[in-house]
Design a protein around this motif. Structure first.
Motif, PDB file in Angstrom:
ATOM      1  N   SER A   5      -1.346  -4.738  -8.707  1.00  0.00           N
ATOM      2  CA  SER A   5      -0.980  -5.967  -8.002  1.00  0.00           C
ATOM      3  C   SER A   5      -0.549  -5.659  -6.578  1.00  0.00           C
ATOM      4  CB  SER A   5       0.149  -6.687  -8.738  1.00  0.00           C
ATOM      5  OG  SER A   5      -0.272  -7.088 -10.021  1.00  0.00           O
ATOM      6  N   ARG A   6       0.226  -4.572  -6.433  1.00  0.00           N
ATOM      7  CA  ARG A   6       0.661  -4.197  -5.085  1.00  0.00           C
ATOM      8  C   ARG A   6      -0.541  -3.814  -4.215  1.00  0.00           C
ATOM      9  NH1 ARG A   6       4.883  -1.567  -7.891  1.00  0.00           N
ATOM     10  NH2 ARG A   6       3.773   0.434  -7.738  1.00  0.00           N
ATOM     11  N   SER A   7      -1.494  -3.094  -4.797  1.00  0.00           N
ATOM     12  CA  SER A   7      -2.685  -2.702  -4.035  1.00  0.00           C
ATOM     13  C   SER A   7      -3.504  -3.921  -3.621  1.00  0.00           C
ATOM     14  CB  SER A   7      -3.558  -1.756  -4.872  1.00  0.00           C
ATOM     15  OG  SER A   7      -2.891  -0.554  -5.135  1.00  0.00           O
ATOM     16  N   GLY A   8      -3.621  -4.861  -4.567  1.00  0.00           N
ATOM     17  CA  GLY A   8      -4.366  -6.072  -4.253  1.00  0.00           C
ATOM     18  C   GLY A   8      -3.715  -6.857  -3.128  1.00  0.00           C
ATOM     19  N   GLN A  10      -1.793  -5.638  -0.761  1.00  0.00           N
ATOM     20  CA  GLN A  10      -1.962  -4.884   0.479  1.00  0.00           C
ATOM     21  C   GLN A  10      -3.358  -5.091   1.067  1.00  0.00           C
ATOM     22  OE1 GLN A  10      -1.002  -0.940  -0.814  1.00  0.00           O
ATOM     23  NE2 GLN A  10       1.213  -1.196  -0.510  1.00  0.00           N
ATOM     24  N   TYR A  11      -4.362  -5.097   0.202  1.00  0.00           N
ATOM     25  CA  TYR A  11      -5.727  -5.335   0.669  1.00  0.00           C
ATOM     26  C   TYR A  11      -5.858  -6.728   1.270  1.00  0.00           C
ATOM     27  CZ  TYR A  11      -7.357  -1.072  -1.629  1.00  0.00           C
ATOM     28  OH  TYR A  11      -7.561   0.230  -1.991  1.00  0.00           O
ATOM     29  N   TRP A  12      -5.238  -7.702   0.642  1.00  0.00           N
ATOM     30  CA  TRP A  12      -5.292  -9.082   1.127  1.00  0.00           C
ATOM     31  C   TRP A  12      -4.607  -9.210   2.484  1.00  0.00           C
ATOM     32  CZ3 TRP A  12      -7.854 -13.164   1.410  1.00  0.00           C
ATOM     33  CH2 TRP A  12      -7.289 -14.403   1.730  1.00  0.00           C
ATOM     34  N   VAL A  13      -3.445  -8.556   2.642  1.00  0.00           N
ATOM     35  CA  VAL A  13      -2.737  -8.579   3.927  1.00  0.00           C
ATOM     36  C   VAL A  13      -3.594  -7.905   5.011  1.00  0.00           C
ATOM     37  CG1 VAL A  13      -0.747  -7.672   5.194  1.00  0.00           C
ATOM     38  CG2 VAL A  13      -0.431  -8.680   2.923  1.00  0.00           C
ATOM     39  N   ALA A  14      -4.175  -6.756   4.643  1.00  0.00           N
ATOM     40  CA  ALA A  14      -5.009  -6.040   5.615  1.00  0.00           C
ATOM     41  C   ALA A  14      -6.223  -6.873   6.026  1.00  0.00           C
ATOM     42  CB  ALA A  14      -5.465  -4.713   5.017  1.00  0.00           C
ATOM     43  N   LEU A  15      -6.831  -7.581   5.060  1.00  0.00           N
ATOM     44  CA  LEU A  15      -7.985  -8.413   5.350  1.00  0.00           C
ATOM     45  C   LEU A  15      -7.619  -9.558   6.285  1.00  0.00           C
ATOM     46  CD1 LEU A  15     -10.948  -9.141   4.852  1.00  0.00           C
ATOM     47  CD2 LEU A  15     -10.209 -10.441   2.839  1.00  0.00           C
ATOM     48  N   ARG A  16      -6.481 -10.201   6.005  1.00  0.00           N
ATOM     49  CA  ARG A  16      -6.040 -11.296   6.872  1.00  0.00           C
ATOM     50  C   ARG A  16      -5.740 -10.795   8.279  1.00  0.00           C
ATOM     51  NH1 ARG A  16      -1.348 -14.452   3.886  1.00  0.00           N
ATOM     52  NH2 ARG A  16      -0.768 -12.301   3.382  1.00  0.00           N
ATOM     53  N   ALA A  17      -5.093  -9.614   8.375  1.00  0.00           N
ATOM     54  CA  ALA A  17      -4.783  -9.050   9.693  1.00  0.00           C
ATOM     55  C   ALA A  17      -6.064  -8.758  10.462  1.00  0.00           C
ATOM     56  CB  ALA A  17      -3.960  -7.773   9.537  1.00  0.00           C
ATOM     57  N   MET A  18      -7.067  -8.241   9.764  1.00  0.00           N
ATOM     58  CA  MET A  18      -8.335  -7.930  10.417  1.00  0.00           C
ATOM     59  C   MET A  18      -8.995  -9.199  10.948  1.00  0.00           C
ATOM     60  SD  MET A  18     -11.799  -6.178   8.890  1.00  0.00           S
ATOM     61  CE  MET A  18     -12.236  -7.686   8.022  1.00  0.00           C
ATOM     62  N   VAL A  19      -8.966 -10.266  10.137  1.00  0.00           N
ATOM     63  CA  VAL A  19      -9.571 -11.533  10.560  1.00  0.00           C
ATOM     64  C   VAL A  19      -8.832 -12.098  11.762  1.00  0.00           C
ATOM     65  CG1 VAL A  19      -9.991 -13.924   9.884  1.00  0.00           C
ATOM     66  CG2 VAL A  19     -10.496 -12.075   8.281  1.00  0.00           C
TER      67      VAL A  19
END
Length: 203
Positions: A5-8, A10-19
């Motif tokens: 869950s933590r990894s998921g 983190q990936y979601w936060v990273a994706l939003r930051a990239m966008v």
């Protein structure tokens, strides 16, 4: 919270930051800088197109072009540009100098050949040929030549067009651009703009 869950998250936060950063820096920043360029320097930002007497765009004041025949021979009725090492010559997609050092044998030979050709074309000694007549600029796209090189061509152009030499000389003088801010660089002559004015000149 599980590690999955933590990894998921983190990936979601990273994706939003990239966008967000893609939109802000990739699109927003580019749009702002382009807008400022269009407002502050509209001609340069638009490529500074140059039109002939009929309103047809024939080139850019920022990029040189050749005035030769299909075999690369100088057309005597036109002022000639300096050599170009960009692609096949003045290729905006391949901006480059020759990248050859001053002691490179190929460069020395090419300069010698160009000097001899220019001297023959203009009917002068090789010692009278200026450096910009035989060497390419670092970009290979410079649209200007030195006033010395432009004046060297006056007699040949005047004869080819059956124009008074003094009239062609005065035209060259009228197109000499001074140093940037009065101190930077050297005086220059834009070859395309000079040739367009020459084309409209009557005898």
């Amino acid at each position: 919270m599980s590690s999955r869950s933590r990894s998921g998250r983190q990936y979601w936060v990273a994706l939003r930051a990239m966008v967000v950063f893609t939109v802000v820096l990739g699109i927003g920043y580019t749009a702002v800088v382009t807008g400022i360029g269009q407002l502050a320097l509209p001609a340069q930002a638009g490529g500074q197109p140059v039109s002939d007497a009929d309103g047809q765009v024939v080139g850019s004041a920022l990029i040189g072009q050749s005035f030769t025949d299909a075999d690369g021979n100088a057309l005597p009725q036109w002022f000639q540009s300096r050599p170009s090492a960009a692609g096949s010559g003045y290729d905006g997609t391949a901006s480059s100098g020759s990248n050859l050092g001053p002691e490179n044998a190929d460069l020395i030979a090419a300069i010698g050949e160009r000097r001899a050709a220019v001297a023959k074309l203009e009917g002068v000694s090789e010692s009278e040929v200026p450096a910009d007549a035989v060497t390419a600029s670092a970009s290979g796209l410079d649209p200007q030549i030195s006033p010395e090189y432009a004046r060297l061509q006056v007699a040949r152009v005047a004869e080819a067009r059956d124009l008074p030499e003094a009239k062609v000389s005065a035209l060259v003088d009228s197109f000499v651009e001074g140093r940037d801010l009065g101190i930077l660089g050297d005086p220059t002559v834009n070859v395309l703009e000079l040739n367009l004015a020459l084309a409209s000149m009557a005898g």
